[in-house]
Scaffold this motif. Structure first.
Motif, mmCIF file in Angstrom:
data_model
loop_
_atom_site.group_PDB
_atom_site.id
_atom_site.type_symbol
_atom_site.label_atom_id
_atom_site.label_comp_id
_atom_site.label_asym_id
_atom_site.label_seq_id
_atom_site.Cartn_x
_atom_site.Cartn_y
_atom_site.Cartn_z
ATOM 1 N N GLU A 39 25.063 -75.656 13.392
ATOM 2 C CA GLU A 39 26.206 -76.493 13.721
ATOM 3 C C GLU A 39 27.429 -75.660 14.104
ATOM 4 N N PRO A 40 28.242 -76.166 15.056
ATOM 5 C CA PRO A 40 29.482 -75.468 15.425
ATOM 6 C C PRO A 40 30.346 -75.185 14.201
ATOM 7 N N GLY A 41 30.910 -73.974 14.160
ATOM 8 C CA GLY A 41 31.746 -73.560 13.053
ATOM 9 C C GLY A 41 31.011 -72.795 11.970
ATOM 10 N N GLU A 42 29.671 -72.877 11.949
ATOM 11 C CA GLU A 42 28.919 -72.131 10.932
ATOM 12 C C GLU A 42 28.982 -70.633 11.213
ATOM 13 N N ARG A 43 28.976 -69.864 10.146
ATOM 14 C CA ARG A 43 29.091 -68.406 10.241
ATOM 15 C C ARG A 43 27.766 -67.776 9.821
ATOM 16 N N PHE A 44 27.321 -66.796 10.601
ATOM 17 C CA PHE A 44 26.039 -66.139 10.357
ATOM 18 C C PHE A 44 26.217 -64.621 10.365
ATOM 19 N N TYR A 45 25.405 -63.971 9.535
ATOM 20 C CA TYR A 45 25.329 -62.503 9.497
ATOM 21 C C TYR A 45 24.050 -62.069 10.197
ATOM 22 N N GLY A 46 24.142 -61.033 11.040
ATOM 23 C CA GLY A 46 22.934 -60.564 11.695
ATOM 24 C C GLY A 46 23.193 -59.417 12.651
ATOM 25 N N PHE A 47 22.221 -59.187 13.516
ATOM 26 C CA PHE A 47 22.150 -58.053 14.434
ATOM 27 C C PHE A 47 22.572 -58.554 15.816
ATOM 28 N N MET B 223 27.085 -68.220 20.378
ATOM 29 C CA MET B 223 27.737 -67.607 19.229
ATOM 30 C C MET B 223 28.935 -66.793 19.698
ATOM 31 N N ARG B 224 30.054 -66.912 18.983
ATOM 32 C CA ARG B 224 31.206 -66.040 19.212
ATOM 33 C C ARG B 224 31.166 -64.933 18.159
ATOM 34 N N ILE B 225 31.063 -63.697 18.622
ATOM 35 C CA ILE B 225 30.954 -62.568 17.707
ATOM 36 C C ILE B 225 32.354 -62.214 17.198
ATOM 37 N N HIS B 226 32.483 -62.115 15.885
ATOM 38 C CA HIS B 226 33.795 -61.959 15.264
ATOM 39 C C HIS B 226 34.094 -60.522 14.870
ATOM 40 N N ARG B 227 33.164 -59.874 14.154
ATOM 41 C CA ARG B 227 33.395 -58.499 13.708
ATOM 42 C C ARG B 227 32.051 -57.802 13.544
ATOM 43 N N TYR C 68 15.131 -57.418 12.038
ATOM 44 C CA TYR C 68 16.291 -57.384 12.921
ATOM 45 C C TYR C 68 16.427 -58.674 13.737
ATOM 46 N N ASN C 69 15.593 -59.650 13.450
ATOM 47 C CA ASN C 69 15.527 -60.844 14.277
ATOM 48 C C ASN C 69 15.901 -62.103 13.505
ATOM 49 N N GLN C 70 16.468 -61.952 12.310
ATOM 50 C CA GLN C 70 16.824 -63.127 11.520
ATOM 51 C C GLN C 70 18.327 -63.149 11.251
ATOM 52 N N TYR C 71 18.876 -64.340 11.211
ATOM 53 C CA TYR C 71 20.322 -64.547 11.099
ATOM 54 C C TYR C 71 20.590 -65.412 9.884
ATOM 55 N N GLN C 72 21.406 -64.880 8.977
ATOM 56 C CA GLN C 72 21.617 -65.459 7.653
ATOM 57 C C GLN C 72 22.889 -66.294 7.613
ATOM 58 N N ARG C 73 22.754 -67.544 7.169
ATOM 59 C CA ARG C 73 23.951 -68.351 6.916
ATOM 60 C C ARG C 73 24.723 -67.724 5.751
ATOM 61 N N VAL C 74 26.021 -67.576 5.914
ATOM 62 C CA VAL C 74 26.765 -66.933 4.834
ATOM 63 C C VAL C 74 26.832 -67.827 3.600
#
Length: 367
Positions: A90-98, A34-38, A131-137
């Motif tokens: 998949e590459p390019g997907e964006r996720f929200y999380g910790f 994952m590449r962290i964006h903000r 704190y261990n789950q990552y949400q698809r935007v």
């Protein structure tokens, strides 16, 4: 090999940090890069770091660091998949999380679903699920691209606010007719009050410092705003509960001595100023000993009471209303300030540790 940079923190001196560079080997099966964006970096991060070794939190354990005494400070934000060996991520997907405060991170997605995934590394399975789950935007009903900064600044705090307001209502406010809230300028405090704004059977008093009093009065959500030096002016005959967001020993002592007979409950909801634990075994103040509030406990209760889908629906509705309110152009409760890069994040963290932050500003680190 991918080069990554991580910001790591001295666990004994939270304002001290350093940047370390590492190379990530090629991904194994079941991994994603994952590449962290903000990221949103707030006083809440500092509070969590201060209590990072407590059994219910274990903040330093999410992203371990090999150097003894140093830790990786996580923060809420958004990241994109660079590379993946996991079906459904998949590459390019964006996720929200910790995420860690770093340029990249490798995760082991498991329980992949339409909603997102959990990080399946063995040590993560012992930690708090929230704190261990990552949400698809694109499947997040409350996600709005234009609100990303507000979402990551407010959602982690507002879930505490939303569930705290629900916890208080669920317990009939412990018989109180007045709620006194310290650190009233904090986002978590006024988020809680926002969730209680339709109640007319409670008097909600915000306690704050002299420097923040004008800001808190300008919010307009408290029935009364009192400086810390004005606590003894409160009517001691009103049944009162104290919601402690400050952790300030002196404030706590003043409240207990002044409201002893009518102090019905002390809810310890966080600590903006004091990085020490309250030791109930050494409790000597008159009145009720503090009881710790922890949002995941109330979430679990309401998941059982209402079902997870209804909990999410109610929270999303409240969150969108709160975000709409805080950014109203004519009277904003919060403005966003961006900090570019990890070096700027180091300076920001030192300022947060020192308490040198404007309460109207929310701080975002852009990588």
């Amino acid at each position: 090999m991918t080069d990554i940079t991580r910001l790591v923190t001295d666990q004994q001196a939270l304002g001290v940090s350093k940047l370390i560079n590492e190379q990530v080997p090629p991904l194994a099966d079941g991994q994603a890069l994952m590449r962290i964006h903000r990221l949103a970096v707030t006083t809440n991060n500092i509070t969590y770091a201060a209590f990072g070794h407590t059994p219910h939190l274990r903040y330093w354990d999410y992203y371990p660091v090999a150097d003894q005494g140093w830790g990786q400070m996580p923060a809420w934000g958004f990241a994109e998949v660079v590379e993946s060996t996991v079906e459904g991520v998949e590459p390019g997907e964006r996720f929200y999380g910790f995420w860690p405060i770093a340029t990249h991170v490798v995760v082991d997605p498991v329980r992949v679903s339409q909603r997102g995934f959990y990080d399946g590394r063995d040590y993560r399975l012992e930690l708090v699920s929230a704190y261990n789950q990552y949400q698809r935007v694109h499947t997040d009903a409350a996600y709005r691209p234009e609100n990303e900064d507000y979402q990551m600044l407010l959602r982690p705090l507002f879930i505490t606010s939303f569930m705290l307001a629900d916890y208080l209502e669920d317990n009939g406010f412990f018989g109180a007719r007045r709620v006194v809230i310290s650190s009233a300028s904090s986002k978590t405090a006024y988020g809680t009050v926002f969730c209680l704004q339709d109640r007319d059977d409670l008097d909600v008093v915000g306690l704050t410092s002299a420097s923040n009093k004008a800001f808190v009065e300008g919010l307009g959500c408290y029935d009364q705003v009192v400086g810390y030096d004005g606590i003894t002016g409160l009517d001691p005959s009103v049944p009162t509960m104290y919601v402690d967001f400050s952790g300030n020993d002196g404030v706590r002592a003043t409240i207990h001595h002044h409201l002893t007979e009518q102090l019905v409950h002390n809810c310890y909801a966080g600590s903006a100023h004091n990085h020490e634990h309250i030791n109930e075994a050494e409790w000597t103040l008159p009145g009720p000993a503090p009881r710790r509030y922890f949002a995941p406990d109330q979430i679990r209760k309401r998941n059982a009471d209402w079902g997870p889908a209804e909990v999410t629906r109610r929270f999303n509705e409240a969150q969108l209303a709160f975000i709409d309110r805080v950014q109203q152009p004519d009277s904003p409760w919060l403005t966003v300030e961006e900090h570019q890069g990890l070096e700027a994040a180091q300076t920001l963290i030192q300022s947060l540790v020192d308490g040198r932050v404007d309460p109207v500003k929310g701080h975002v680190v852009v990588l």
